[in-house]
Design a protein around this motif. Sequence first.
Motif, short mmCIF file in Angstrom:
data_model
loop_
_atom_site.label_atom_id
_atom_site.label_comp_id
_atom_site.label_asym_id
_atom_site.label_seq_id
_atom_site.Cartn_x
_atom_site.Cartn_y
_atom_site.Cartn_z
N ALA A 6 0.81 -1.21 0.00
CA ALA A 6 0.00 0.00 0.00
C ALA A 6 0.85 1.26 0.00
CB ALA A 6 -0.92 0.00 1.22
N GLY A 7 1.99 1.23 0.68
CA GLY A 7 2.75 2.44 0.91
C GLY A 7 3.49 2.96 -0.31
N LEU A 8 3.97 4.20 -0.19
CA LEU A 8 4.80 4.81 -1.22
C LEU A 8 6.10 4.02 -1.31
CD1 LEU A 8 5.24 7.30 -3.13
CD2 LEU A 8 6.33 8.40 -1.17
N PRO A 9 6.45 3.50 -2.50
CA PRO A 9 7.66 2.69 -2.63
C PRO A 9 8.90 3.44 -2.13
CG PRO A 9 6.31 2.49 -4.60
CD PRO A 9 5.68 3.57 -3.75
N GLY A 10 9.68 2.77 -1.29
CA GLY A 10 10.91 3.35 -0.77
C GLY A 10 10.73 4.31 0.38
#
Length: 303
Positions: A6-10
């Motif tokens: 779900a999260g922003l990559p990196g």
Amino acid sequence: MREVAAGLPGDPGPDPAAIARVVAAALDEDLGPEPGRDVTSQSTIPADEQGSADLVARADGVVAGLVVVPVVLDAVADRLGLGRASVEVVVPDGTRVARGDVLARLVGPVQVLLVAERTLLNLASRASGVATHTRRWADALAGTGALVLDTRKTTPGLRALEKYAVRCGGGTNKRMGLYDVAMVKDNHVAAAGSVTAAVEAVRARFPDVAIQVEADTADQALEAIAAGATFLLLDNMPTPLLAEVVAAVRAGEATGGRIELEATGNLTLDRAREVATTGVDYLSVGGLTHSSPILDLALDLTA
């Protein structure tokens, strides 16, 4: 369909403890004293009924805040003593989406899905609105070398989520609060007696923190640099004056070292590139968090 995070990559994502507090407070508002109740859903839907729902974009934008969806679902399930719902994320935070796009699919007790609906939509819609607004600024500055910064003008209780949303939209976080960076502004200068006195007072009391100084004039900017500041906020300067101050500061960097420069105050999207061409490193925009409309999202039961 492949499953994605779900999260922003990196990105480490928003502080989990901060999100847990926000979710708990939001559910308290909606359900009343713990464990709380939804008098409509609990009357019309059997506790053991299972179902699924799609989280859908109702407008074009940039999605953010999907990381809160499982947190809300788990909290509702725990409060009501029901089984937990699962979340299949279709697109990660930070993705541009179009009206009608499915962002995530939820499966579990229908009571859990409907009780959680408004809280998860409020948070994800708010975060997505901030990300969408921030993306407009990031796109306007593309290729200039300047970055858009947020400020502390956040919704009380939502700072961790809103600053995460800024990152999802391509922006950069400034300080997180009053504790991590010293920012000497006009009232501090007035209280201390001068820019130099204010900088020296901060350095003496908190030698471990970075110091940023707000400057309204070229003289203030140069005084701040002489006092040891390496980050200046150039406040409410017309573009010609801003360009002059930037040039004066840059001229001294060969001997004094690099100074980070931020334009702030009365900035608008239509003059973003004009301001960036003066050579500043950043444009800080309080409106990213205090004036972003939500991105309309919906939760539609599918079975």
